[in-house]
Design an enzyme around this catalytic site. Structure first.
Site, PDB file in Angstrom:
ATOM      1  N   PRO A  22       0.779  -1.236   0.000  1.00 21.60           N
ATOM      2  CA  PRO A  22       0.000   0.000   0.000  1.00 21.60           C
ATOM      3  C   PRO A  22       0.815   1.294   0.000  1.00 21.60           C
ATOM      4  O   PRO A  22       0.234   2.373  -0.031  1.00 21.60           O
ATOM      5  CB  PRO A  22      -0.816  -0.117   1.298  1.00 21.60           C
ATOM      6  CG  PRO A  22      -0.013  -1.004   2.175  1.00 21.60           C
ATOM      7  CD  PRO A  22       0.778  -1.916   1.299  1.00 21.60           C
ATOM      8  N   ASP A  45       1.889   0.773 -12.037  1.00 17.16           N
ATOM      9  CA  ASP A  45       0.656   1.565 -11.953  1.00 17.16           C
ATOM     10  C   ASP A  45       0.879   2.824 -11.123  1.00 17.16           C
ATOM     11  O   ASP A  45       1.864   2.925 -10.390  1.00 17.16           O
ATOM     12  CB  ASP A  45      -0.447   0.740 -11.280  1.00 17.16           C
ATOM     13  CG  ASP A  45      -1.021  -0.313 -12.213  1.00 17.16           C
ATOM     14  OD1 ASP A  45      -0.645  -0.324 -13.399  1.00 17.16           O
ATOM     15  OD2 ASP A  45      -1.842  -1.107 -11.750  1.00 17.16           O
ATOM     16  N   LYS A  67      -3.617   4.327 -14.836  1.00 12.27           N
ATOM     17  CA  LYS A  67      -4.793   3.823 -14.116  1.00 12.27           C
ATOM     18  C   LYS A  67      -5.276   4.762 -13.029  1.00 12.27           C
ATOM     19  O   LYS A  67      -5.814   4.312 -12.033  1.00 12.27           O
ATOM     20  CB  LYS A  67      -4.563   2.441 -13.502  1.00 12.27           C
ATOM     21  CG  LYS A  67      -4.420   1.353 -14.526  1.00 12.27           C
ATOM     22  CD  LYS A  67      -5.468   0.294 -14.329  1.00 12.27           C
ATOM     23  CE  LYS A  67      -5.286  -0.810 -15.325  1.00 12.27           C
ATOM     24  NZ  LYS A  67      -4.177  -1.661 -14.951  1.00 12.27           N
ATOM     25  N   GLY A  99      -0.662  -2.618  -3.761  1.00 12.63           N
ATOM     26  CA  GLY A  99      -1.358  -3.593  -2.918  1.00 12.63           C
ATOM     27  C   GLY A  99      -1.078  -5.013  -3.342  1.00 12.63           C
ATOM     28  O   GLY A  99       0.077  -5.404  -3.548  1.00 12.63           O
ATOM     29  N   THR A 128      -2.534  -6.078   0.722  1.00 14.59           N
ATOM     30  CA  THR A 128      -3.603  -5.296   0.103  1.00 14.59           C
ATOM     31  C   THR A 128      -3.947  -4.086   0.975  1.00 14.59           C
ATOM     32  O   THR A 128      -3.697  -4.078   2.188  1.00 14.59           O
ATOM     33  CB  THR A 128      -4.826  -6.192  -0.154  1.00 14.59           C
ATOM     34  OG1 THR A 128      -5.747  -5.472  -0.965  1.00 14.59           O
ATOM     35  CG2 THR A 128      -5.515  -6.634   1.129  1.00 14.59           C
ATOM     36  N   ALA A 129      -4.512  -3.063   0.342  1.00 16.59           N
ATOM     37  CA  ALA A 129      -4.794  -1.813   1.059  1.00 16.59           C
ATOM     38  C   ALA A 129      -5.592  -2.067   2.340  1.00 16.59           C
ATOM     39  O   ALA A 129      -5.297  -1.482   3.383  1.00 16.59           O
ATOM     40  CB  ALA A 129      -5.547  -0.850   0.144  1.00 16.59           C
ATOM     41  N   MET A 180     -11.873   2.197  -3.791  1.00 15.99           N
ATOM     42  CA  MET A 180     -12.322   3.092  -4.876  1.00 15.99           C
ATOM     43  C   MET A 180     -13.681   3.706  -4.557  1.00 15.99           C
ATOM     44  O   MET A 180     -14.529   3.843  -5.437  1.00 15.99           O
ATOM     45  CB  MET A 180     -12.408   2.306  -6.211  1.00 15.99           C
ATOM     46  CG  MET A 180     -11.072   1.765  -6.655  1.00 15.99           C
ATOM     47  SD  MET A 180     -11.167   0.634  -8.046  1.00 15.99           S
ATOM     48  CE  MET A 180     -11.430  -0.924  -7.241  1.00 15.99           C
TER      49      MET A 180
HETATM   50  N1  SAH Z   1      -4.653  -3.967  -5.765  1.00 15.89           N
HETATM   51  C1  SAH Z   1      -4.830  -2.902  -4.796  1.00 15.89           C
HETATM   52  C2  SAH Z   1      -6.145  -2.185  -4.987  1.00 15.89           C
HETATM   53  C3  SAH Z   1      -6.291  -1.489  -6.318  1.00 15.89           C
HETATM   54  S1  SAH Z   1      -7.796  -0.608  -6.429  1.00 15.89           S
HETATM   55  C4  SAH Z   1      -4.721  -3.469  -3.387  1.00 15.89           C
HETATM   56  O1  SAH Z   1      -4.692  -4.691  -3.205  1.00 15.89           O
HETATM   57  O2  SAH Z   1      -4.629  -2.673  -2.451  1.00 15.89           O
HETATM   58  C5  SAH Z   1      -7.301   0.987  -5.894  1.00 15.89           C
HETATM   59  C6  SAH Z   1      -7.929   1.350  -4.567  1.00 15.89           C
HETATM   60  O3  SAH Z   1      -7.202   0.748  -3.499  1.00 15.89           O
HETATM   61  C7  SAH Z   1      -7.907   2.821  -4.254  1.00 15.89           C
HETATM   62  O4  SAH Z   1      -8.953   3.498  -4.894  1.00 15.89           O
HETATM   63  C8  SAH Z   1      -8.084   2.806  -2.750  1.00 15.89           C
HETATM   64  O5  SAH Z   1      -9.429   2.585  -2.403  1.00 15.89           O
HETATM   65  C9  SAH Z   1      -7.294   1.569  -2.361  1.00 15.89           C
HETATM   66  N2  SAH Z   1      -5.927   1.899  -1.899  1.00 15.89           N
HETATM   67  C10 SAH Z   1      -4.783   1.416  -2.409  1.00 15.89           C
HETATM   68  N3  SAH Z   1      -3.711   1.877  -1.723  1.00 15.89           N
HETATM   69  C11 SAH Z   1      -4.203   2.668  -0.748  1.00 15.89           C
HETATM   70  C12 SAH Z   1      -3.611   3.439   0.291  1.00 15.89           C
HETATM   71  N4  SAH Z   1      -2.281   3.487   0.461  1.00 15.89           N
HETATM   72  N5  SAH Z   1      -4.416   4.147   1.107  1.00 15.89           N
HETATM   73  C13 SAH Z   1      -5.758   4.113   0.949  1.00 15.89           C
HETATM   74  N6  SAH Z   1      -6.373   3.405  -0.011  1.00 15.89           N
HETATM   75  C14 SAH Z   1      -5.614   2.686  -0.849  1.00 15.89           C
END
Ligand code: SAH
Length: 259
Positions: A22, A45, A67, A99, A128-129, A180
């Site tokens: 993240p 990305d 993206k 993530g 993941t986030a 998102m």
């Molecule tokens: N593959 C990524 C998600 C991609 S979709 C994962 O597993 O985290 C993109 C969304 O992830 C963003 O719109 C947000 O909602 C979330 N996101 C990703 N990184 C973030 C972060 N550092 N802080 C807050 N939200 C995050």
């Protein structure tokens, strides 16, 4: 043990689909960090932090795949074909995604194209986030006194609305994590209330979690949209709805800078 189960070194002609976590570069797996350092070319990305890219060989080629919301720099089919072309030219390709690549990351779609073209690949999971952001914000995703399940959903708006299983999400025993979801936050909160959660049900939104610019706002389904709007949050943001949010005042530990 098959060839796929062990990676000694990144192999020419292979694509490594790597989760970059993240944001905090120390949340990369050891395998991700090594492969990033060994890559001839990195296709990344917008969510991949600069600190993560700094681990790459300075001589490596970097290709930005974009993206951002509403601005897809490279359409998905072209991107997948680019990966195929790079691999077939003998490069060690690292496809870096924020993530975890298989969590709202379209990683599956990209790997389908690689598989169809007989390009060898490995998939390296990332934090993941939901996991990273919740930990740094001080919000456990499950807790025996608060939530027995946790659901990850995308709040991406399609034609101005969200097509989600609202009765399934509006449950007090669940934590709901929305990826998102910033643009759809008012719709999300009102739908959850409409389907049975109280208006004063706890909800939080976290901006740029695990990064120095992390900022957490907590409120309720009724108040969060207004709080988020007046705070002028910067993407990416993650929304967490559930009773676990009340633990944040006790469990926060990451020092957030004020806006
Ligand atoms: N593959 C990524 C998600 C991609 S979709 C994962 O597993 O985290 C993109 C969304 O992830 C963003 O719109 C947000 O909602 C979330 N996101 C990703 N990184 C973030 C972060 N550092 N802080 C807050 N939200 C995050």
């Amino acid at each position: 043990m098959t060839q796929n189960q062990v990676t000694a070194h990144a192999k020419p002609g292979w694509v490594y689909l790597v989760g970059a976590g993240p944001g905090d570069p120390e949340l990369l797996t050891l395998k991700a960090a090594r492969l990033i350092g060994e890559a001839d070319v990195l296709v990344y990305d917008n969510l991949v932090s600069g600190a993560v890219l700094e681990l790459a060989n300075p001589a490596a080629e970097r290709i930005y795949a974009g993206k951002e919301r509403g601005n897809h720099s490279l359409p998905q089919p072209e991107l997948s074909l680019l990966l195929v072309r790079l691999a077939k030219s003998g490069k060690r390709v690292v496809r870096l995604k924020g993530g975890d690549p298989y969590t709202f990351g379209r990683g599956g779609e990209e790997v389908e194209v690689l598989a169809a073209d007989d390009v060898p690949f490995e998939v390296i999971p990332g934090i993941t986030a939901a996991a990273g952001v919740a930990a740094y914000a001080g919000i456990p995703l499950t807790h025996r006194d608060h939530a027995q399940a946790c659901v990850f959903v995308t709040g991406h708006l399609k034609d101005g609305s969200m097509n989600l299983d609202w009765p399934g999400l509006a449950r007090k025993s669940h934590t709901v994590v929305i990826y998102m979801g910033l643009a759809g936050l008012p719709c999300l909160c009102s739908k959850l209330i409409e389907h049975g959660l109280p208006a004063d049900w706890p909800a939080a939104i976290v901006q740029q979690g695990t990064q120095p610019s992390q900022r957490t706002l907590t409120g309720t389904l009724a108040t969060l949209p207004g709080l988020a709007e007046s705070a002028g949050l910067r993407p990416p943001t993650l929304i967490i709805v559930g009773s676990v949010v009340t633990l944040q005042s006790k469990l926060r530990w990451f020092r957030e800078t004020q806006p």
